[in-house]
Design a protein around this motif. Structure first.
Motif, PDB file in Angstrom:
ATOM      1  N   THR A  14      13.749  61.111  55.154  1.00 47.09           N
ATOM      2  CA  THR A  14      13.831  60.110  56.212  1.00 47.09           C
ATOM      3  C   THR A  14      12.660  59.138  56.155  1.00 47.09           C
ATOM      4  O   THR A  14      11.561  59.499  55.729  1.00 47.09           O
ATOM      5  CB  THR A  14      13.847  60.771  57.598  1.00 47.09           C
ATOM      6  OG1 THR A  14      12.664  61.567  57.750  1.00 47.09           O
ATOM      7  CG2 THR A  14      15.065  61.657  57.774  1.00 47.09           C
ATOM      8  N   VAL A  53      18.079  57.767  56.508  1.00 46.82           N
ATOM      9  CA  VAL A  53      18.090  59.110  55.935  1.00 46.82           C
ATOM     10  C   VAL A  53      18.940  59.071  54.687  1.00 46.82           C
ATOM     11  O   VAL A  53      20.079  58.599  54.718  1.00 46.82           O
ATOM     12  CB  VAL A  53      18.610  60.160  56.948  1.00 46.82           C
ATOM     13  CG1 VAL A  53      19.961  59.790  57.525  1.00 46.82           C
ATOM     14  CG2 VAL A  53      18.634  61.545  56.314  1.00 46.82           C
ATOM     15  N   GLY A  97      18.297  64.161  52.596  1.00 44.07           N
ATOM     16  CA  GLY A  97      17.596  64.465  53.817  1.00 44.07           C
ATOM     17  C   GLY A  97      16.276  63.757  54.029  1.00 44.07           C
ATOM     18  O   GLY A  97      15.681  63.869  55.102  1.00 44.07           O
ATOM     19  N   CYS A 144      23.073  56.608  51.815  1.00 41.75           N
ATOM     20  CA  CYS A 144      22.040  56.194  52.751  1.00 41.75           C
ATOM     21  C   CYS A 144      22.674  55.870  54.102  1.00 41.75           C
ATOM     22  O   CYS A 144      23.691  55.161  54.146  1.00 41.75           O
ATOM     23  CB  CYS A 144      21.309  54.967  52.207  1.00 41.75           C
ATOM     24  SG  CYS A 144      19.862  54.435  53.151  1.00 41.75           S
ATOM     25  N   SER A 179      18.691  62.132  62.485  1.00 45.17           N
ATOM     26  CA  SER A 179      19.192  63.406  61.988  1.00 45.17           C
ATOM     27  C   SER A 179      20.709  63.353  61.859  1.00 45.17           C
ATOM     28  O   SER A 179      21.372  62.468  62.414  1.00 45.17           O
ATOM     29  CB  SER A 179      18.779  64.552  62.912  1.00 45.17           C
ATOM     30  OG  SER A 179      19.350  64.385  64.196  1.00 45.17           O
ATOM     31  N   GLY A 237      21.604  55.189  58.486  1.00 46.28           N
ATOM     32  CA  GLY A 237      20.466  54.939  59.356  1.00 46.28           C
ATOM     33  C   GLY A 237      20.784  54.053  60.528  1.00 46.28           C
ATOM     34  O   GLY A 237      21.944  53.870  60.906  1.00 46.28           O
ATOM     35  N   SER A 279      13.486  59.886  65.842  1.00 46.45           N
ATOM     36  CA  SER A 279      13.860  60.837  64.804  1.00 46.45           C
ATOM     37  C   SER A 279      15.338  60.688  64.477  1.00 46.45           C
ATOM     38  O   SER A 279      16.183  60.735  65.382  1.00 46.45           O
ATOM     39  CB  SER A 279      13.563  62.258  65.265  1.00 46.45           C
ATOM     40  OG  SER A 279      13.984  63.200  64.298  1.00 46.45           O
TER      41      SER A 279
END
Length: 126
Positions: free
Chosen positions: A57, A51, A55, A33, A70, A35, A68
């Motif tokens: 989210t 995320v 993948g 994990c 990524s 983020g 967002s």
């Protein structure tokens, strides 16, 4: 030695965009994990995005539809694309990663001590 280093913070006007980057090192394999969370004087610590390694989210309600998360070409680089920024997004933004957690979502980072965290990068929106 796991290390996370954020970059890309700065000062922008409301409505503008900014992309934060996080370079992750020291893990032998992809963390389960990863983020972002933020901390501001008025609101305290708020999980922003997560995320999980496959993948999926998740986002906090306050940033959903505007931010967002990524990964780059490899899992060792994490991005946070922030669009339509608002003054209330002003905060120090931190990158975080943990090898495994039973629940990987944006709120994961609101529990102090989970995973490894970077030193933060300031984002100011006026």
């Amino acid at each position: 030695h796991v290390q996370l280093v954020e970059s890309g913070g700065g000062s922008v006007q409301a409505g503008e965009s900014l992309t934060l980057s996080c370079l992750i090192s020291g893990y032998y394999s992809q963390p389960g994990c990863m983020g972002w969370f933020r901390r501001s004087p008025g609101k305290g610590l708020e999980g922003v995005a997560a995320v999980e390694m496959y993948g999926f989210t998740t986002y906090s309600d306050s940033v959903k539809g505007r931010f967002s998360v990524s990964q780059g070409d490899s899992w060792s680089t994490l991005y946070l694309q922030m669009n339509s920024l608002k003054p209330e997004d002003t905060a120090v933004y931190y990158c975080a990663a943990v090898g495994w957690t039973p629940d990987c979502d944006s709120a994961t980072w609101e529990t102090e001590g989970i995973g490894t965290r970077g030193q933060g990068t300031q984002v100011t929106v006026s």
